[in-house]
Write an enzyme that holds these catalytic residues in place. Structure first.
Site, mmCIF file in Angstrom:
data_model
loop_
_atom_site.group_PDB
_atom_site.id
_atom_site.type_symbol
_atom_site.label_atom_id
_atom_site.label_comp_id
_atom_site.label_asym_id
_atom_site.label_seq_id
_atom_site.Cartn_x
_atom_site.Cartn_y
_atom_site.Cartn_z
ATOM 1 N N CYS A 89 0.809 -1.221 0.000
ATOM 2 C CA CYS A 89 0.000 0.000 0.000
ATOM 3 C C CYS A 89 0.839 1.267 0.000
ATOM 4 O O CYS A 89 0.337 2.331 -0.346
ATOM 5 C CB CYS A 89 -0.940 0.009 1.204
ATOM 6 S SG CYS A 89 -2.215 -1.266 1.125
ATOM 7 N N HIS A 341 -8.932 4.198 -1.417
ATOM 8 C CA HIS A 341 -7.528 3.781 -1.307
ATOM 9 C C HIS A 341 -7.135 3.029 -2.572
ATOM 10 O O HIS A 341 -7.145 1.803 -2.605
ATOM 11 C CB HIS A 341 -7.388 2.905 -0.064
ATOM 12 C CG HIS A 341 -6.043 2.299 0.152
ATOM 13 N ND1 HIS A 341 -4.877 2.806 -0.385
ATOM 14 C CD2 HIS A 341 -5.672 1.204 0.883
ATOM 15 C CE1 HIS A 341 -3.853 2.047 0.005
ATOM 16 N NE2 HIS A 341 -4.311 1.079 0.768
ATOM 17 N N CYS A 371 0.362 2.229 6.699
ATOM 18 C CA CYS A 371 0.681 0.815 6.921
ATOM 19 C C CYS A 371 0.796 0.105 5.583
ATOM 20 O O CYS A 371 0.171 0.496 4.588
ATOM 21 C CB CYS A 371 -0.381 0.155 7.788
ATOM 22 S SG CYS A 371 -2.053 0.256 7.114
#
Length: 385
Positions: A89, A341, A371
């Site tokens: 991510c 996201h 994260c």
């Protein structure tokens, strides 16, 4: 000492699952922001020395080094190369780090960093399964490793399990998560209504604003959702949305700023990345932030604004508990729970928003962290000029 400056930063609106960007080739999403980046800066694109893009699940339309494909799809010079980064991510935040490191080292003067992702077209982890199954590989990245099993046993390795472990360790209730999620939507809608994203967004056709925020959401509606893990606290309402989008920024050295007549908007004050428990997976922003502050000599009181990716509400809430940061300066325009996201693009997207909000409010320092799979977290601190 060498400096790495942010000259410009742009992003697409974030499309929701099966929304207005769902049918757009991810290379075309990337090309869209690249063309706008060149147009806004007026820089000669042939002077760019590399294009570093984040992207996950790089099969099908996202395969074949999409950084290079997106640049070429934008009609930009063939002599400029591209490289694609996967730090899960945090991929496009890492792209910014690699680009900045090239500039800070003195080996490069102009580098583009960014990311692109179409999750509607290629769902998370779907790509790796599709690529592996024809080869008879079904164990995934962890289960088949003897070394991994010797170290971590047969514990589940997935983000939902990690989020539940965080909620349990830091005592974060479902009610607290839902309150944060509702606030995320409210802040995002306020930002949209006030035009706070207008300067950073380059519309894609009829898609002019982020599609994720829900005006009709409420605590009552959230309370009616079933937990993702039976008996757990995490629901879809407290999780980041499946999304599509792209973002890009231009980083320049002092020499490039002079030679190309550029106006820097911020400087990279600090960049680092740290790792932690890969089973809990999502809590690494806590030690990564502590490490960054120690390296810089700053405290959270020195930081004016924070962007921490809302992969799940407990990620932000545990970080707030550990750092003692004022929630009023964290994700002030909403986060991924509301805005989405788009995996490989999110890192640069968050930094784009951080830069514009520092300019809007007159803040000096902005900290970004998120994260990442494998129990990792990047931290970037930028200083508005």
């Amino acid at each position: 000492m060498a400096e790495a400056y942010i000259v410009e930063a742009v992003r697409t609106p974030v499309g929701r699952k099966k929304g207005g960007l769902s049918a757009v080739h991810p290379a075309d999403l990337g090309a869209h922001v690249l063309k706008e980046l060149v147009a806004r800066t007026g820089v000669d694109p042939a002077a760019v020395e590399d294009v570093v893009f984040g992207c996950l699940d790089t099969v099908g339309p996202q395969a074949g080094d999409i950084a290079r494909t997106a640049w070429l799809a934008a009609g930009l010079p063939e002599e400029v190369p591209g490289v694609t980064v996967d730090r899960q991510c945090g991929s496009s935040q890492q792209a910014v780090h690699f680009a900045a490191q090239g500039v800070l080292s003195g080996t490069q003067d102009l580098v583009v960093a960014g990311g692109t992702q179409n999750m509607s077209m290629i769902p998370i982890a779907f790509a790796s399964r599709q690529a592996a199954e024809p080869l008879g590989l079904t164990d995934g990245p962890y289960i088949g490793s003897e070394g991994w099993r010797a170290r971590y046993g047969d514990q589940p390795v997935n983000q939902f399990h990690g989020a539940e472990l965080i909620a349990e360790k830091w005592g974060i209730t479902r009610e607290a998560q839902e309150a944060w999620a509702l606030q995320s939507h409210q802040r995002a809608l306020r930002a949209i209504d006030e035009g706070r994203f207008a300067k950073e967004i380059v519309a894609y056709g009829d898609v002019t604003v982020d599609e994720g925020p829900r005006r009709d959401t409420s605590l009552e509606k959230m309370a009616g959702l079933k937990p993702v893990v039976e008996g757990g606290t995490i629901t879809a309402a407290c999780s980041s949305q499946v999304s599509d989008g792209a973002a890009a920024m231009l980083l320049a050295s002092e020499r490039a700023v002079r030679e190309h007549g550029l106006t820097p908007r911020a400087r990279i004050h600090h960049l680092s990345v740290r790792g932690e428990d890969p089973i809990r997976m999502l809590s690494a922003p806590i030690p990564a932030t502590a490490y960054a502050l120690k390296k810089t000599g700053l405290s959270m009181d020195d930081i004016d604004l924070v962007e921490i990716n809302e992969a799940f509400a407990p990620v932000v809430l545990s970080w707030l508990k550990e750092t003692g940061t004022d929630p009023a300066k964290v994700n002030v325009n909403g986060g991924a729970i509301a805005l989405g996201h788009p995996l490989g693009a999110t890192g640069t997207k968050l930094m784009t928003t951080l830069l514009h909000e520092l300019e809007r409010t007159g803040g000096r320092y902005g900290l970004q962290t998120m994260c990442e799979g494998g129990g990792q977290a990047n931290v970037t601190i930028i200083e508005r000029l």
